[in-house]
Design an enzyme around this catalytic site. Structure first.
Site, PDB file in Angstrom:
ATOM      1  N   GLU A  64       0.100  15.091 -17.163  1.00 56.08           N
ATOM      2  CA  GLU A  64       0.479  14.909 -15.743  1.00 56.08           C
ATOM      3  C   GLU A  64       1.988  15.157 -15.622  1.00 56.08           C
ATOM      4  OE1 GLU A  64      -0.905  13.934 -12.468  1.00 56.08           O
ATOM      5  OE2 GLU A  64       1.181  14.522 -12.139  1.00 56.08           O
ATOM      6  N   CYS A 190     -10.826  13.190   1.935  1.00 58.58           N
ATOM      7  CA  CYS A 190     -10.930  12.182   2.986  1.00 58.58           C
ATOM      8  C   CYS A 190     -11.086  12.777   4.389  1.00 58.58           C
ATOM      9  CB  CYS A 190      -9.751  11.217   2.968  1.00 58.58           C
ATOM     10  SG  CYS A 190     -10.148   9.752   3.942  1.00 58.58           S
ATOM     11  N   CYS A 368     -15.641   5.746   3.463  1.00 55.46           N
ATOM     12  CA  CYS A 368     -14.515   6.153   4.295  1.00 55.46           C
ATOM     13  C   CYS A 368     -14.213   5.027   5.274  1.00 55.46           C
ATOM     14  CB  CYS A 368     -14.888   7.438   5.032  1.00 55.46           C
ATOM     15  SG  CYS A 368     -13.464   8.154   5.841  1.00 55.46           S
TER      16      CYS A 368
END
Ligand code: FAD
Ligand code: UQ1
Length: 440
Positions: A64, A190, A368
């Site tokens: 990362e 999302c 959600c």
């Protein structure tokens, strides 16, 4: 008193140092790991933690490049001024699992035939098992004029750490005109986020006496307010009660900040363009798989890591697994989905490691929390078939204060203290308990 404070500071500093030490060194020189995790976002840290907890120190490495880790679900609230940015952010070194090694670099190339990846610095890292969790790429630059427009007032996006701060500024500076909220052509992470900020903006403008001078508009490339019928019905009522204008089948293609115009293409007839003036423009950008994934030999035709949707195992490379936004799993891309996927991925990877099989366990669970105001939320939870799969024994299609607190206060604590430590598998057990074992 001063002495006490001095002792306290020394203890705190030594604790900090003790925690940092294992991560300070980055692997160098063609290293090899039992499990290599690509990406240190939600999926990478939570799966790295779970696997490192099981396998012990030195077996798992996480690649990362970023210095910071973000809990992106809080950006909806950060954009609306309900939470500070600092609550969504931690230093990467503080979330890398203590038993894992942090390789602070980016993956330039996957080489699954030879069980290795090539880093930005040209070095190779080999693995026995690979977990790919690189997320999805934001493509603000696919909208003409948008990158420049971010430097002008009113244009904002909750989707990136760099642009989320401008959302509150746009609300504060709003005087009169159109407040436009866009939704791109999929894929996107999302899919509820483009409208959550709109409901918060509506309430903000009302509280500050500016709502009667505003036209709040949802311009979406999609065909409806939400994919799941039950929640779409609730949201349509919310939209109507807030006097919000919805325009479906409109895709943002250009922003002209000098004239404050947003230009949309009609999805049904791409030749036809529609222009709206804006005072505030919240953009949810188009997204795509990262180039390094598309060209990895691991991707499907759409560019996502091609895994079995029920096991998380790659369809061609049995030692490769993937979860989260970069995977081909056909469910709504959320951190909530990652929580469930992680438990299944770890179980299956460890089984394959010890000579066993993968078990098809994932039902597509995703969630959600559709925030509809500064203290209201509809908690949508559903599966691959877009059928509701609700945790609580009450009608989750209703706006509730309790669900707002779950989203704003409970979930962040679960995320930082449990999920990133490999100890949160989603709410399945609670769901079963609350439905007296009668739910899946
Ligand atoms: P990410 O968390 O994005 O992590 C990907 C990581 O990969 C990053 O750290 C990146 O630096 C790293 N990376 C990229 N390329 C490379 C490379 N070449 N080499 C090495 N590393 C690389 N989810 C919910 O569940 N509920 C919500 O309410 C919710 N709201 C949201 C609101 C907003 C505004 C946004 C933006 C997201 C929201 N989400 C929500 C979605 C959620 O944040 C994501 O689905 C989740 O973070 C996906 O995790 P991931 O690990 O797949 O990707
Ligand atoms: C969840 O598990 C999760 O993972 C951390 C989220 O992340 C953002 C969520 O927003 C939600 C709602 C869930 C589901 C959890 C419960 C208790 C319903």
């Amino acid at each position: 008193m001063a002495q006490l404070q001095c002792i306290r500071n020394t203890i705190q500093a030594s604790h900090k140092l003790a925690r940092q030490t294992p991560f300070v060194f980055a692997c160098r020189g063609n290293a090899s790991y039992e499990v290599l995790v690509a990406g240190g976002g939600t999926g990478g840290i939570s799966s790295g933690a779970r696997l490192a907890n099981k396998l012990g120190k030195g077996k798992v490495a996480i690649v990362e490049p970023a210095d910071n880790h973000y809990y992106q679900p809080l950006w909806t609230l950060v954009g609306a001024g309900a939470k500070p940015m600092s609550s969504s952010q931690k230093s990467m070194k503080d979330v890398i699992p203590p038993k894992a090694t942090w390789i602070k670099d980016s993956i330039q190339q996957f080489d699954p035939e030879n069980n290795q990846v090539i880093l930005g610095n040209g070095e190779k890292v080999s693995y026995k098992y690979l977990v790919v969790a690189l997320g999805i790429k934001l493509q603000f630059d696919r909208i003409k004029g948008l990158p420049e427009a971010f430097d002008t007032p009113g244009v904002c996006s909750n989707y990136s750490a760099q642009t989320v701060g401008k959302t509150l500024e746009a609300l504060q500076d709003f005087t009169e005109g159109n407040a436009i909220f866009t939704f791109p052509t999929p894929p996107l992470k999302c899919p509820g986020a483009p409208q959550k900020i709109m409901y918060l903006a509506d309430e903000y403008l009302r509280k500050h006496g500016k709502r009667d001078k505003a036209t709040v508009m949802f311009n979406s490339a999609g065909p409806s307010i939400f994919a799941v019928k039950k929640y779409a019905e609730s949201l349509s009522k919310v939209v109507a009660s807030k006097d919000i204008v919805t325009n479906f089948g409109l895709n943002l293609v250009e922003v002209k900040p000098e004239t404050k115009e947003a230009i949309f293409q009609k999805v049904a007839n791409p030749e036809e363009l529609v222009t709206y003036k804006y005072e505030m423009l919240h953009v949810s950008p188009p997204m795509s798989p990262h180039e390094v994934v598309k060209t990895s030999g691991l991707a499907d035709a759409a560019g996502f890591v091609e895994v079995n949707k029920e096991t998380m195992q790659h369809v061609r490379y049995p030692n490769v697994f993937s979860l989260g936004d970069c995977s081909s799993v056909p469910t709504s891309k959320t951190a909530a989905a990652v929580a469930s996927q992680n438990a299944i991925l770890s179980k299956n990877l460890l089984s394959v490691m010890s000579g066993g099989q993968c078990t098809p366990l994932y039902d597509g669970y995703t969630s959600c929390p559709l925030i509809t105001g500064y203290s209201k939320c509809i908690l949508a939870e559903f599966d691959f078939d877009l059928a509701p799969l609700e945790t609580f024994p009450l009608d989750q299609g209703k706006q509730r204060r309790s669900m707002y607190h779950m989203k704003a206060d409970v979930m962040p604590a679960i995320y930082w203290d449990m999920m990133l430590k490999g100890r949160w598998s989603g709410p399945k057990q609670f769901r079963k308990a609350m439905h007296l074992g009668m739910s899946r």
